[in-house]
Design a protein around this motif. Structure first.
Motif, PDB file in Angstrom:
ATOM      1  N   ILE A   6       0.862  -1.180   0.000  1.00  0.00           N
ATOM      2  CA  ILE A   6       0.000   0.000   0.000  1.00  0.00           C
ATOM      3  C   ILE A   6       0.897   1.227   0.000  1.00  0.00           C
ATOM      4  O   ILE A   6       1.801   1.352   0.830  1.00  0.00           O
ATOM      5  CB  ILE A   6      -0.921   0.014   1.236  1.00  0.00           C
ATOM      6  CG1 ILE A   6      -1.832  -1.207   1.204  1.00  0.00           C
ATOM      7  CG2 ILE A   6      -1.748   1.286   1.286  1.00  0.00           C
ATOM      8  CD1 ILE A   6      -2.692  -1.355   2.428  1.00  0.00           C
ATOM      9  N   TYR A   7       0.628   2.109  -0.936  1.00  0.00           N
ATOM     10  CA  TYR A   7       1.396   3.340  -1.034  1.00  0.00           C
ATOM     11  C   TYR A   7       0.494   4.487  -0.602  1.00  0.00           C
ATOM     12  O   TYR A   7      -0.603   4.673  -1.132  1.00  0.00           O
ATOM     13  CB  TYR A   7       1.890   3.566  -2.472  1.00  0.00           C
ATOM     14  CG  TYR A   7       2.791   2.439  -2.935  1.00  0.00           C
ATOM     15  CD1 TYR A   7       4.140   2.436  -2.590  1.00  0.00           C
ATOM     16  CD2 TYR A   7       2.293   1.381  -3.679  1.00  0.00           C
ATOM     17  CE1 TYR A   7       4.969   1.403  -2.989  1.00  0.00           C
ATOM     18  CE2 TYR A   7       3.112   0.351  -4.088  1.00  0.00           C
ATOM     19  CZ  TYR A   7       4.454   0.359  -3.738  1.00  0.00           C
ATOM     20  OH  TYR A   7       5.269  -0.663  -4.127  1.00  0.00           O
ATOM     21  N   LEU A   8       0.953   5.232   0.378  1.00  0.00           N
ATOM     22  CA  LEU A   8       0.172   6.350   0.902  1.00  0.00           C
ATOM     23  C   LEU A   8       0.856   7.668   0.573  1.00  0.00           C
ATOM     24  O   LEU A   8       2.089   7.743   0.537  1.00  0.00           O
ATOM     25  CB  LEU A   8       0.036   6.227   2.421  1.00  0.00           C
ATOM     26  CG  LEU A   8      -0.643   4.974   2.958  1.00  0.00           C
ATOM     27  CD1 LEU A   8      -0.533   4.934   4.474  1.00  0.00           C
ATOM     28  CD2 LEU A   8      -2.095   4.944   2.528  1.00  0.00           C
ATOM     29  N   LYS A   9       0.038   8.679   0.372  1.00  0.00           N
ATOM     30  CA  LYS A   9       0.603  10.012   0.222  1.00  0.00           C
ATOM     31  C   LYS A   9       1.209  10.405   1.561  1.00  0.00           C
ATOM     32  O   LYS A   9       0.844   9.860   2.611  1.00  0.00           O
ATOM     33  CB  LYS A   9      -0.489  10.996  -0.180  1.00  0.00           C
ATOM     34  CG  LYS A   9      -1.026  10.738  -1.570  1.00  0.00           C
ATOM     35  CD  LYS A   9      -2.051  11.776  -1.949  1.00  0.00           C
ATOM     36  CE  LYS A   9      -2.552  11.507  -3.356  1.00  0.00           C
ATOM     37  NZ  LYS A   9      -3.554  12.454  -3.790  1.00  0.00           N
ATOM     38  N   LEU A  16      -1.496   8.411   9.692  1.00  0.00           N
ATOM     39  CA  LEU A  16      -1.551   7.019  10.134  1.00  0.00           C
ATOM     40  C   LEU A  16      -0.534   6.759  11.242  1.00  0.00           C
ATOM     41  O   LEU A  16      -0.849   6.166  12.281  1.00  0.00           O
ATOM     42  CB  LEU A  16      -1.309   6.081   8.946  1.00  0.00           C
ATOM     43  CG  LEU A  16      -1.512   4.596   9.204  1.00  0.00           C
ATOM     44  CD1 LEU A  16      -2.985   4.300   9.442  1.00  0.00           C
ATOM     45  CD2 LEU A  16      -1.002   3.790   8.030  1.00  0.00           C
ATOM     46  N   LYS A  17       0.691   7.231  11.043  1.00  0.00           N
ATOM     47  CA  LYS A  17       1.739   7.054  12.051  1.00  0.00           C
ATOM     48  C   LYS A  17       1.395   7.778  13.351  1.00  0.00           C
ATOM     49  O   LYS A  17       1.583   7.237  14.442  1.00  0.00           O
ATOM     50  CB  LYS A  17       3.083   7.551  11.511  1.00  0.00           C
ATOM     51  CG  LYS A  17       3.700   6.653  10.471  1.00  0.00           C
ATOM     52  CD  LYS A  17       5.003   7.250   9.965  1.00  0.00           C
ATOM     53  CE  LYS A  17       5.601   6.412   8.850  1.00  0.00           C
ATOM     54  NZ  LYS A  17       6.804   7.041   8.277  1.00  0.00           N
ATOM     55  N   ARG A  18       0.879   8.993  13.219  1.00  0.00           N
ATOM     56  CA  ARG A  18       0.555   9.800  14.396  1.00  0.00           C
ATOM     57  C   ARG A  18      -0.553   9.141  15.221  1.00  0.00           C
ATOM     58  O   ARG A  18      -0.437   9.007  16.439  1.00  0.00           O
ATOM     59  CB  ARG A  18       0.121  11.208  13.949  1.00  0.00           C
ATOM     60  CG  ARG A  18      -0.176  12.171  15.086  1.00  0.00           C
ATOM     61  CD  ARG A  18      -0.514  13.568  14.583  1.00  0.00           C
ATOM     62  NE  ARG A  18      -1.434  13.613  13.463  1.00  0.00           N
ATOM     63  CZ  ARG A  18      -2.768  13.479  13.553  1.00  0.00           C
ATOM     64  NH1 ARG A  18      -3.338  13.284  14.711  1.00  0.00           N
ATOM     65  NH2 ARG A  18      -3.525  13.554  12.469  1.00  0.00           N
ATOM     66  N   ILE A  19      -1.612   8.704  14.550  1.00  0.00           N
ATOM     67  CA  ILE A  19      -2.731   8.077  15.258  1.00  0.00           C
ATOM     68  C   ILE A  19      -2.306   6.744  15.872  1.00  0.00           C
ATOM     69  O   ILE A  19      -2.674   6.425  17.002  1.00  0.00           O
ATOM     70  CB  ILE A  19      -3.943   7.902  14.313  1.00  0.00           C
ATOM     71  CG1 ILE A  19      -4.492   9.278  13.926  1.00  0.00           C
ATOM     72  CG2 ILE A  19      -5.027   7.062  14.959  1.00  0.00           C
ATOM     73  CD1 ILE A  19      -5.550   9.247  12.851  1.00  0.00           C
ATOM     74  N   ALA A  20      -1.516   5.966  15.137  1.00  0.00           N
ATOM     75  CA  ALA A  20      -1.027   4.682  15.660  1.00  0.00           C
ATOM     76  C   ALA A  20      -0.176   4.902  16.903  1.00  0.00           C
ATOM     77  O   ALA A  20      -0.302   4.164  17.888  1.00  0.00           O
ATOM     78  CB  ALA A  20      -0.238   3.952  14.579  1.00  0.00           C
ATOM     79  N   GLN A  21       0.662   5.910  16.864  1.00  0.00           N
ATOM     80  CA  GLN A  21       1.522   6.206  18.007  1.00  0.00           C
ATOM     81  C   GLN A  21       0.668   6.621  19.203  1.00  0.00           C
ATOM     82  O   GLN A  21       0.935   6.212  20.331  1.00  0.00           O
ATOM     83  CB  GLN A  21       2.530   7.298  17.651  1.00  0.00           C
ATOM     84  CG  GLN A  21       3.543   7.556  18.745  1.00  0.00           C
ATOM     85  CD  GLN A  21       4.571   8.602  18.327  1.00  0.00           C
ATOM     86  OE1 GLN A  21       4.359   9.336  17.361  1.00  0.00           O
ATOM     87  NE2 GLN A  21       5.670   8.665  19.058  1.00  0.00           N
ATOM     88  N   THR A  26       1.046  -0.405  16.141  1.00  0.00           N
ATOM     89  CA  THR A  26       1.812  -0.172  14.915  1.00  0.00           C
ATOM     90  C   THR A  26       0.897   0.400  13.835  1.00  0.00           C
ATOM     91  O   THR A  26      -0.327   0.167  13.857  1.00  0.00           O
ATOM     92  CB  THR A  26       2.429  -1.484  14.404  1.00  0.00           C
ATOM     93  OG1 THR A  26       1.364  -2.370  14.022  1.00  0.00           O
ATOM     94  CG2 THR A  26       3.297  -2.138  15.459  1.00  0.00           C
ATOM     95  N   PRO A  27       1.456   1.123  12.895  1.00  0.00           N
ATOM     96  CA  PRO A  27       0.647   1.638  11.786  1.00  0.00           C
ATOM     97  C   PRO A  27      -0.043   0.509  11.010  1.00  0.00           C
ATOM     98  O   PRO A  27      -1.181   0.658  10.563  1.00  0.00           O
ATOM     99  CB  PRO A  27       1.653   2.385  10.910  1.00  0.00           C
ATOM    100  CG  PRO A  27       2.736   2.788  11.848  1.00  0.00           C
ATOM    101  CD  PRO A  27       2.813   1.674  12.848  1.00  0.00           C
ATOM    102  N   LEU A  28       0.625  -0.632  10.879  1.00  0.00           N
ATOM    103  CA  LEU A  28       0.034  -1.763  10.165  1.00  0.00           C
ATOM    104  C   LEU A  28      -1.202  -2.277  10.889  1.00  0.00           C
ATOM    105  O   LEU A  28      -2.236  -2.546  10.272  1.00  0.00           O
ATOM    106  CB  LEU A  28       1.063  -2.887  10.006  1.00  0.00           C
ATOM    107  CG  LEU A  28       0.580  -4.119   9.246  1.00  0.00           C
ATOM    108  CD1 LEU A  28       0.144  -3.744   7.831  1.00  0.00           C
ATOM    109  CD2 LEU A  28       1.676  -5.171   9.204  1.00  0.00           C
ATOM    110  N   LYS A  29      -1.115  -2.387  12.205  1.00  0.00           N
ATOM    111  CA  LYS A  29      -2.270  -2.850  12.986  1.00  0.00           C
ATOM    112  C   LYS A  29      -3.424  -1.852  12.869  1.00  0.00           C
ATOM    113  O   LYS A  29      -4.584  -2.246  12.731  1.00  0.00           O
ATOM    114  CB  LYS A  29      -1.882  -3.048  14.445  1.00  0.00           C
ATOM    115  CG  LYS A  29      -2.994  -3.653  15.262  1.00  0.00           C
ATOM    116  CD  LYS A  29      -2.493  -4.168  16.588  1.00  0.00           C
ATOM    117  CE  LYS A  29      -3.658  -4.826  17.292  1.00  0.00           C
ATOM    118  NZ  LYS A  29      -3.255  -5.848  18.204  1.00  0.00           N
ATOM    119  N   LEU A  30      -3.118  -0.564  12.905  1.00  0.00           N
ATOM    120  CA  LEU A  30      -4.151   0.460  12.750  1.00  0.00           C
ATOM    121  C   LEU A  30      -4.809   0.346  11.374  1.00  0.00           C
ATOM    122  O   LEU A  30      -6.036   0.431  11.255  1.00  0.00           O
ATOM    123  CB  LEU A  30      -3.560   1.859  12.945  1.00  0.00           C
ATOM    124  CG  LEU A  30      -4.538   3.019  12.756  1.00  0.00           C
ATOM    125  CD1 LEU A  30      -5.663   2.950  13.785  1.00  0.00           C
ATOM    126  CD2 LEU A  30      -3.813   4.344  12.855  1.00  0.00           C
TER     127      LEU A  30
END
Length: 113
Positions: A6-9, A16-21, A26-30
């Motif tokens: 998956i490629y994200l802008k 995604l990283k901010r919310i996962a943190q 992990t971002p993948l789990k989110l």
């Protein structure tokens, strides 16, 4: 097992990283959680459409049953056994409708996607 890339802008990736943190995962789990939630919404929507179709069919049938019952009642009003039988059928239909409604409500509350 199939894997996907998956490629994200950049903005979506950072979000995604901010919310996962924030959640401590992990971002993948989110991302997996979001995919599962999206699937649940789609399945719930499909279920609601099916239930709506069933209810609409019942709404179409009930007036016909009422009309037929009323015509039979009027035609047989002088015949006591016919009136009694008609009343029994009407009572059974009401009970059946209540059972159908209760079962539909039970099924919809049991569903956990």
């Amino acid at each position: 097992m199939t894997t996907y890339s998956i490629y994200l802008k950049e903005a979506a990736d950072e979000e995604l990283k901010r919310i996962a943190q924030k959640k401590g995962i992990t971002p993948l789990k989110l991302l997996k959680q979001r995919l599962k939630n999206g699937l649940k919404r789609e399945q719930t929507s499909a279920l609601e459409m099916r239930l709506e179709a069933v209810l609409q069919l019942l709404e179409l049938i009930i007036p016909e049953i009422g009309y037929t019952g009323g015509a039979n009642r009027a035609a047989s009003s002088n015949i006591a056994p016919a009136v009694q039988k008609g009343t029994e059928i009407e009572t059974n239909l009401r009970k059946s409708a209540a059972i159908i409604r209760a079962r539909l409500e039970q099924k919809t509350s049991e569903i956990s996607l």
